[in-house]
Write an enzyme that holds these catalytic residues in place. Structure first.
Site, PDB file in Angstrom:
ATOM      1  N   GLN A 110      -2.658   3.208   5.318  1.00 55.43           N
ATOM      2  CA  GLN A 110      -3.510   2.309   4.546  1.00 55.43           C
ATOM      3  C   GLN A 110      -3.396   0.878   5.061  1.00 55.43           C
ATOM      4  O   GLN A 110      -2.419   0.507   5.706  1.00 55.43           O
ATOM      5  CB  GLN A 110      -3.140   2.384   3.064  1.00 55.43           C
ATOM      6  CG  GLN A 110      -3.468   3.730   2.439  1.00 55.43           C
ATOM      7  CD  GLN A 110      -3.081   3.783   0.969  1.00 55.43           C
ATOM      8  OE1 GLN A 110      -1.923   3.585   0.607  1.00 55.43           O
ATOM      9  NE2 GLN A 110      -4.054   4.054   0.113  1.00 55.43           N
TER      10      GLN A 110
ATOM     11  N   VAL B  44       0.868  -1.175   0.000  1.00 53.06           N
ATOM     12  CA  VAL B  44       0.000   0.000   0.000  1.00 53.06           C
ATOM     13  C   VAL B  44       0.903   1.222   0.000  1.00 53.06           C
ATOM     14  O   VAL B  44       2.101   1.122   0.283  1.00 53.06           O
ATOM     15  CB  VAL B  44      -0.958   0.022   1.217  1.00 53.06           C
ATOM     16  CG1 VAL B  44      -2.031  -1.044   1.090  1.00 53.06           C
ATOM     17  CG2 VAL B  44      -0.182  -0.140   2.523  1.00 53.06           C
ATOM     18  N   SER B  45       0.340   2.377  -0.317  1.00 55.64           N
ATOM     19  CA  SER B  45       1.167   3.558  -0.554  1.00 55.64           C
ATOM     20  C   SER B  45       1.593   4.310   0.694  1.00 55.64           C
ATOM     21  O   SER B  45       2.514   5.116   0.645  1.00 55.64           O
ATOM     22  CB  SER B  45       0.435   4.521  -1.497  1.00 55.64           C
ATOM     23  OG  SER B  45       0.239   3.907  -2.753  1.00 55.64           O
ATOM     24  N   SER B  46       0.926   4.074   1.825  1.00 54.08           N
ATOM     25  CA  SER B  46       1.285   4.812   3.029  1.00 54.08           C
ATOM     26  C   SER B  46       1.004   3.974   4.267  1.00 54.08           C
ATOM     27  O   SER B  46       0.258   2.995   4.219  1.00 54.08           O
ATOM     28  CB  SER B  46       0.491   6.122   3.102  1.00 54.08           C
ATOM     29  OG  SER B  46      -0.883   5.863   3.330  1.00 54.08           O
TER      30      SER B  46
ATOM     31  N   SER C 230       5.120   4.265  -1.395  1.00 53.90           N
ATOM     32  CA  SER C 230       4.628   4.617  -2.724  1.00 53.90           C
ATOM     33  C   SER C 230       5.202   3.688  -3.792  1.00 53.90           C
ATOM     34  O   SER C 230       6.315   3.166  -3.652  1.00 53.90           O
ATOM     35  CB  SER C 230       5.012   6.061  -3.050  1.00 53.90           C
ATOM     36  OG  SER C 230       4.793   6.348  -4.414  1.00 53.90           O
TER      37      SER C 230
END
Length: 213
Positions: free
Chosen positions: A22, A17-19, A46
């Site tokens: 999340q 996931v990007s962060s 990211s």
């Protein structure tokens, strides 16, 4: 890769996931259907590039080997960049590692011994499609950037220092382009931020593209 190799090989999963805010739960639930819990590697970073600790560990000397299988939920878990995804697919193929993408049923097929060429065919089609999309995206980005730069120049805006004024640029850029050093290392040597480094790389590549036209 033969069916024998696949049976002897190990299964890994990769989720991203990007962060940190999340949640990985949905991806993990899907991967557990195919992969032992202890063989699932995750990143909360990211997908703008491939410099992620979990993913790089998977590709390292203690990670994936010929005959292994890597499961991911979707191709964009590898990267947001179509060019990077294409390069990774080619790397997996060259290393003899099977990539299973849960959202792409054609990558999940099991084939009889002697018909492994079908898997290579599916991978090659994906590579060609991604290459085409990536090139279209690059052209669109270059056009929009050029339009933005031209508009800014008309307004009298001056841009930052040219890359040729950055000490040792040519040498560092060459090392980075040959994958001898990471972008972070290159930026550190040049004493600029990684964002500035990527901007200078873009200028270099755009100039190279223009000179070939």
């Amino acid at each position: 890769m033969t069916q024998g190799e696949k049976k002897q090989g190990r299964s890994f999963g990769y989720a991203r996931v990007s962060s940190t805010g999340q949640n990985l739960d949905r991806q993990l639930a899907e991967l557990r259907k195919y992969v032992p819990e202890e063989n699932i590697v995750t990143d909360k970073m990211s997908g703008k590039d491939l410099e992620r600790p979990g993913y790089q560990a998977l590709k390292g000397s203690l990670g994936l080997r010929r005959g292994d299988t890597l499961y991911i939920k979707s191709l964009d878990r590898l990267s947001r960049s179509k060019a990077d995804i294409k390069a990774e697919l080619e790397w997996f193929q060259k290393q003899g590692i099977r990539l299973m993408v849960l959202d792409l049923p054609t990558t999940m097929i099991e084939v009889p011994e002697g018909q492994e060429w079908i898997i290579d065919m599916v991978t090659n089609i994906l590579v060609e499609v991604l290459a085409s999309i990536a090139e279209q995206e690059r052209q669109t980005i270059r056009r929009r950037q050029r339009e933005g730069i031209d508009a800014a120049k008309k307004r009298g805006k001056k841009f930052g220092r040219p890359r040729k004024e950055v000490k040792d640029w040519d040498n560092v850029y060459y090392q980075w382009s040959q994958k001898k050093i990471t972008a972070q290392k290159a930026a550190s040597i040049l004493k600029i931020s990684r964002t500035q480094f990527y901007k200078l790389v873009q200028e270099e590549q755009e100039e190279g593209s223009d000179s070939k036209r």
